[in-house]
Scaffold this active site. Structure first.
Site, PDB file in Angstrom:
ATOM      1  N   GLN A   6     -12.841 -25.298 -25.699  1.00  0.00           N
ATOM      2  CA  GLN A   6     -13.276 -26.686 -25.467  1.00  0.00           C
ATOM      3  C   GLN A   6     -12.096 -27.557 -25.040  1.00  0.00           C
ATOM      4  OE1 GLN A   6     -16.306 -28.492 -28.104  1.00  0.00           O
ATOM      5  NE2 GLN A   6     -15.226 -27.354 -29.691  1.00  0.00           N
ATOM      6  N   ASP A  25      -5.585 -16.799 -21.886  1.00  0.00           N
ATOM      7  CA  ASP A  25      -6.761 -16.698 -22.757  1.00  0.00           C
ATOM      8  C   ASP A  25      -7.235 -15.260 -22.717  1.00  0.00           C
ATOM      9  OD1 ASP A  25      -9.387 -17.190 -24.108  1.00  0.00           O
ATOM     10  OD2 ASP A  25      -8.768 -19.260 -23.837  1.00  0.00           O
ATOM     11  N   ASP A  39      -4.784 -10.699 -24.872  1.00  0.00           N
ATOM     12  CA  ASP A  39      -5.187 -10.838 -26.268  1.00  0.00           C
ATOM     13  C   ASP A  39      -4.003 -11.432 -27.023  1.00  0.00           C
ATOM     14  OD1 ASP A  39      -5.922 -10.702 -28.864  1.00  0.00           O
ATOM     15  OD2 ASP A  39      -6.353  -8.549 -28.880  1.00  0.00           O
ATOM     16  N   THR A  65     -11.667 -20.453 -34.459  1.00  0.00           N
ATOM     17  CA  THR A  65     -12.303 -21.699 -34.918  1.00  0.00           C
ATOM     18  C   THR A  65     -13.642 -21.485 -35.642  1.00  0.00           C
ATOM     19  OG1 THR A  65     -13.255 -21.960 -32.705  1.00  0.00           O
ATOM     20  CG2 THR A  65     -11.240 -23.199 -33.175  1.00  0.00           C
ATOM     21  N   TYR A 102      -2.173 -27.728 -32.302  1.00  0.00           N
ATOM     22  CA  TYR A 102      -3.297 -28.487 -32.876  1.00  0.00           C
ATOM     23  C   TYR A 102      -3.668 -27.936 -34.244  1.00  0.00           C
ATOM     24  CZ  TYR A 102      -3.384 -29.924 -28.095  1.00  0.00           C
ATOM     25  OH  TYR A 102      -2.990 -30.416 -26.879  1.00  0.00           O
ATOM     26  N   THR A 104      -6.123 -29.210 -38.018  1.00  0.00           N
ATOM     27  CA  THR A 104      -7.486 -29.628 -38.367  1.00  0.00           C
ATOM     28  C   THR A 104      -7.572 -30.514 -39.608  1.00  0.00           C
ATOM     29  OG1 THR A 104      -9.625 -28.749 -39.083  1.00  0.00           O
ATOM     30  CG2 THR A 104      -7.720 -27.424 -39.624  1.00  0.00           C
ATOM     31  N   ASP A 105      -8.616 -31.314 -39.656  1.00  0.00           N
ATOM     32  CA  ASP A 105      -8.945 -32.100 -40.859  1.00  0.00           C
ATOM     33  C   ASP A 105      -9.307 -31.184 -42.028  1.00  0.00           C
ATOM     34  OD1 ASP A 105     -11.185 -31.308 -39.332  1.00  0.00           O
ATOM     35  OD2 ASP A 105     -12.468 -32.855 -40.211  1.00  0.00           O
ATOM     36  N   TYR A 128     -10.370 -20.785 -42.965  1.00  0.00           N
ATOM     37  CA  TYR A 128     -10.010 -21.452 -41.711  1.00  0.00           C
ATOM     38  C   TYR A 128      -8.927 -22.516 -41.967  1.00  0.00           C
ATOM     39  CZ  TYR A 128     -10.323 -24.662 -37.741  1.00  0.00           C
ATOM     40  OH  TYR A 128     -10.018 -25.490 -36.693  1.00  0.00           O
ATOM     41  N   TRP A 153     -13.718 -32.440 -35.825  1.00  0.00           N
ATOM     42  CA  TRP A 153     -15.094 -32.416 -35.310  1.00  0.00           C
ATOM     43  C   TRP A 153     -15.107 -32.472 -33.774  1.00  0.00           C
ATOM     44  CZ3 TRP A 153     -19.123 -35.463 -38.678  1.00  0.00           C
ATOM     45  CH2 TRP A 153     -18.915 -35.194 -40.031  1.00  0.00           C
TER      46      TRP A 153
HETATM   47  P1  NDP Z   1     -12.276 -23.125 -29.117  1.00  0.00           P
HETATM   48  O1  NDP Z   1     -12.775 -22.157 -30.124  1.00  0.00           O
HETATM   49  O2  NDP Z   1     -13.235 -23.808 -28.218  1.00  0.00           O
HETATM   50  O3  NDP Z   1     -11.179 -22.426 -28.193  1.00  0.00           O
HETATM   51  C1  NDP Z   1     -10.216 -21.553 -28.715  1.00  0.00           C
HETATM   52  C2  NDP Z   1      -9.804 -20.619 -27.599  1.00  0.00           C
HETATM   53  O4  NDP Z   1      -8.833 -19.697 -28.106  1.00  0.00           O
HETATM   54  C3  NDP Z   1     -10.972 -19.784 -27.050  1.00  0.00           C
HETATM   55  O5  NDP Z   1     -10.940 -19.773 -25.629  1.00  0.00           O
HETATM   56  C4  NDP Z   1     -10.694 -18.408 -27.618  1.00  0.00           C
HETATM   57  O6  NDP Z   1     -11.200 -17.345 -26.858  1.00  0.00           O
HETATM   58  C5  NDP Z   1      -9.177 -18.406 -27.624  1.00  0.00           C
HETATM   59  N1  NDP Z   1      -8.708 -17.313 -28.454  1.00  0.00           N
HETATM   60  C6  NDP Z   1      -8.978 -17.117 -29.769  1.00  0.00           C
HETATM   61  N2  NDP Z   1      -8.453 -15.945 -30.166  1.00  0.00           N
HETATM   62  C7  NDP Z   1      -7.848 -15.396 -29.087  1.00  0.00           C
HETATM   63  C8  NDP Z   1      -7.139 -14.190 -28.842  1.00  0.00           C
HETATM   64  N3  NDP Z   1      -6.935 -13.279 -29.822  1.00  0.00           N
HETATM   65  N4  NDP Z   1      -6.677 -13.944 -27.593  1.00  0.00           N
HETATM   66  C9  NDP Z   1      -6.883 -14.820 -26.592  1.00  0.00           C
HETATM   67  N5  NDP Z   1      -7.543 -15.993 -26.754  1.00  0.00           N
HETATM   68  C10 NDP Z   1      -8.018 -16.261 -27.984  1.00  0.00           C
HETATM   69  O7  NDP Z   1     -11.420 -24.202 -29.932  1.00  0.00           O
HETATM   70  P2  NDP Z   1     -11.294 -25.784 -29.679  1.00  0.00           P
HETATM   71  O8  NDP Z   1     -10.929 -26.032 -28.265  1.00  0.00           O
HETATM   72  O9  NDP Z   1     -12.476 -26.427 -30.265  1.00  0.00           O
HETATM   73  O10 NDP Z   1     -10.053 -26.115 -30.630  1.00  0.00           O
HETATM   74  C11 NDP Z   1      -8.784 -26.510 -30.132  1.00  0.00           C
HETATM   75  C12 NDP Z   1      -7.864 -26.780 -31.312  1.00  0.00           C
HETATM   76  O11 NDP Z   1      -8.393 -27.836 -32.108  1.00  0.00           O
HETATM   77  C13 NDP Z   1      -7.693 -25.579 -32.253  1.00  0.00           C
HETATM   78  O12 NDP Z   1      -6.371 -25.548 -32.730  1.00  0.00           O
HETATM   79  C14 NDP Z   1      -8.632 -25.899 -33.406  1.00  0.00           C
HETATM   80  O13 NDP Z   1      -8.229 -25.287 -34.607  1.00  0.00           O
HETATM   81  C15 NDP Z   1      -8.481 -27.403 -33.463  1.00  0.00           C
HETATM   82  N6  NDP Z   1      -9.622 -28.065 -34.080  1.00  0.00           N
HETATM   83  C16 NDP Z   1     -10.895 -27.796 -33.613  1.00  0.00           C
HETATM   84  C17 NDP Z   1     -11.979 -28.408 -34.204  1.00  0.00           C
HETATM   85  C18 NDP Z   1     -13.374 -28.140 -33.735  1.00  0.00           C
HETATM   86  O14 NDP Z   1     -14.303 -28.780 -34.243  1.00  0.00           O
HETATM   87  N7  NDP Z   1     -13.590 -27.248 -32.762  1.00  0.00           N
HETATM   88  C19 NDP Z   1     -11.812 -29.357 -35.325  1.00  0.00           C
HETATM   89  C20 NDP Z   1     -10.432 -29.569 -35.700  1.00  0.00           C
HETATM   90  C21 NDP Z   1      -9.399 -28.937 -35.099  1.00  0.00           C
HETATM   91  P3  NDP Z   1     -12.555 -16.628 -27.378  1.00  0.00           P
HETATM   92  O15 NDP Z   1     -13.632 -17.670 -27.262  1.00  0.00           O
HETATM   93  O16 NDP Z   1     -12.698 -15.482 -26.415  1.00  0.00           O
HETATM   94  O17 NDP Z   1     -12.306 -16.225 -28.786  1.00  0.00           O
END
Ligand code: NDP
Length: 299
Positions: A6, A25, A39, A65, A102, A104-105, A128, A153
């Site tokens: 996202q 990614d 990976d 996440t 980044y 998280t809350d 988490y 969120w």
């Molecule tokens: P997403 O889950 O949308 O995106 C995370 C990305 O990381 C995905 O593209 C995922 O790929 C990739 N990824 C995970 N594991 C691997 C791996 N082993 N190798 C390669 N890629 C990997 O997260 P958000 O964009 O929502 O979150 C961004 C940040 O904000 C994060 O640090 C999250 O902890 C933090 N955050 C998010 C919240 C939320 O509500 N979403 C709330 C608070 C904080 P794949 O989908 O293939 O696993």
């Protein structure tokens, strides 16, 4: 990293003004030049890649996440949420580079009565949150130049998030039970990407004067999930995104059991980022309008 997520997808255009963006990614993104598929749990491979390409700035939006999934997949959650940031931070420390990360809350226990400050004691309720907190510590231990943005969120027009889930459920069911005793600040991934770019622009302009460290950024308004859903449906209905307006009923989280416990109150205080960088939190209504408006355009 995490370019297909996202936040990652919103970061790409914002960061492009700073220079050439190379994305990492698991799966390459359609139409994205300089997209590397990797990976990221293979830390040795990540390090080899960094040594070969030597990026000037690292932005780590990759994360595990799935809050419930982390309870049973804790090894994977810690690998991505704690060990990967530690690996990136040690590389930055050894190569005098900057890391934006980044968190998280959900590092907070949620029993507070006022918005959480950066200095407030943490106490995650689930794997988490524990793994994300370990990621913060790993970065601090590496003592590299860094900024950590704790957010909450997150939603956007793609991926797994509450907004898209509500729209899907509204098309499937006439009535919805929605949790009303957990409160937080929903944040549009686009706004977080804009904030990230502002921070990095400031760093690039004067790296030696950059006030790194831990900051909270979340969009402005604190709501519970029920209120959030109500706002989503009101705007979506106005935009013609709904086939039917669902009847929503507020319920306690005890009536809606989930694998991982969530904090009841995880509202972040964002005064520090405003004082330090002049960054004002953007309102929920305006952000939702824009996000849902774009969904309607692409409908
Ligand atoms: P997403 O889950 O949308 O995106 C995370 C990305 O990381 C995905 O593209 C995922 O790929 C990739 N990824 C995970 N594991 C691997 C791996 N082993 N190798 C390669 N890629 C990997 O997260 P958000 O964009 O929502 O979150 C961004 C940040 O904000 C994060 O640090 C999250 O902890 C933090 N955050 C998010 C919240 C939320 O509500 N979403 C709330 C608070 C904080 P794949 O989908 O293939 O696993």
């Amino acid at each position: 990293t995490g370019a297909a997520g996202q936040l990652g997808q919103e970061l790409i255009p914002k960061l492009s003004v700073l220079g050439s963006v190379v994305t990492l990614d698991r799966s390459a993104i359609d139409g994205q030049a300089n997209a590397v598929s990797m990976d990221l749990s293979n830390l040795a491979q990540v390090e080899v890649y960094l040594n070969r390409t030597r990026p000037d700035l690292l932005v780590n939006a990759a994360a595990f996440t799935a809050v419930d999934g982390a309870e049973s997949e804790s090894v994977d959650a810690f690998r991505i949420n704690a060990e990967l940031p530690g690996c990136l931070a040690r590389w930055c420390a050894g190569n005098d580079r900057m890391l934006l990360h980044y968190s998280t809350d959900y590092v907070f226990p949620g029993n507070g009565t006022r918005p959480y400050l950066e200095t407030d004691p943490t106490g995650p309720l689930g794997v988490y949150g524990e793994s994300k907190l370990a990621g913060e510590w790993a970065i601090r231990d590496a003592a590299c130049r860094h900024a950590i943005l704790r957010t909450s969120w997150v939603y956007s027009g793609h991926g797994n998030n509450f907004v898209l889930t509500m729209l899907r459920l509204a098309s499937e069911r006439p009535e919805l039970n929605i949790v009303s005793d957990q409160m937080g600040r929903p944040t549009w991934a686009r706004n977080l990407a804009t904030v990230s770019a502002k921070l990095l622009q400031r760093y690039v302009a004067a790296p030696g004067d950059f006030p790194g460290g831990l900051y909270h950024y979340a969009d402005r308004d604190a709501v519970n999930w029920f209120e959030f859903a109500t706002r989503i449906f009101t705007i979506a209905d106005r935009l013609g995104l709904l086939h039917q307006m669902p009847a929503c009923r507020p319920v306690n989280s005890t009536q809606f059991p989930q694998v991982a416990e969530r904090p009841l109150y995880s509202v972040l205080d964002t005064a520090l980022i405003k004082e330090t960088f002049g960054i004002e939190a953007i309102g929920l209504e305006r952000s939702l309008e824009q996000c849902l408006g774009e969904l309607k355009e692409n409908d």
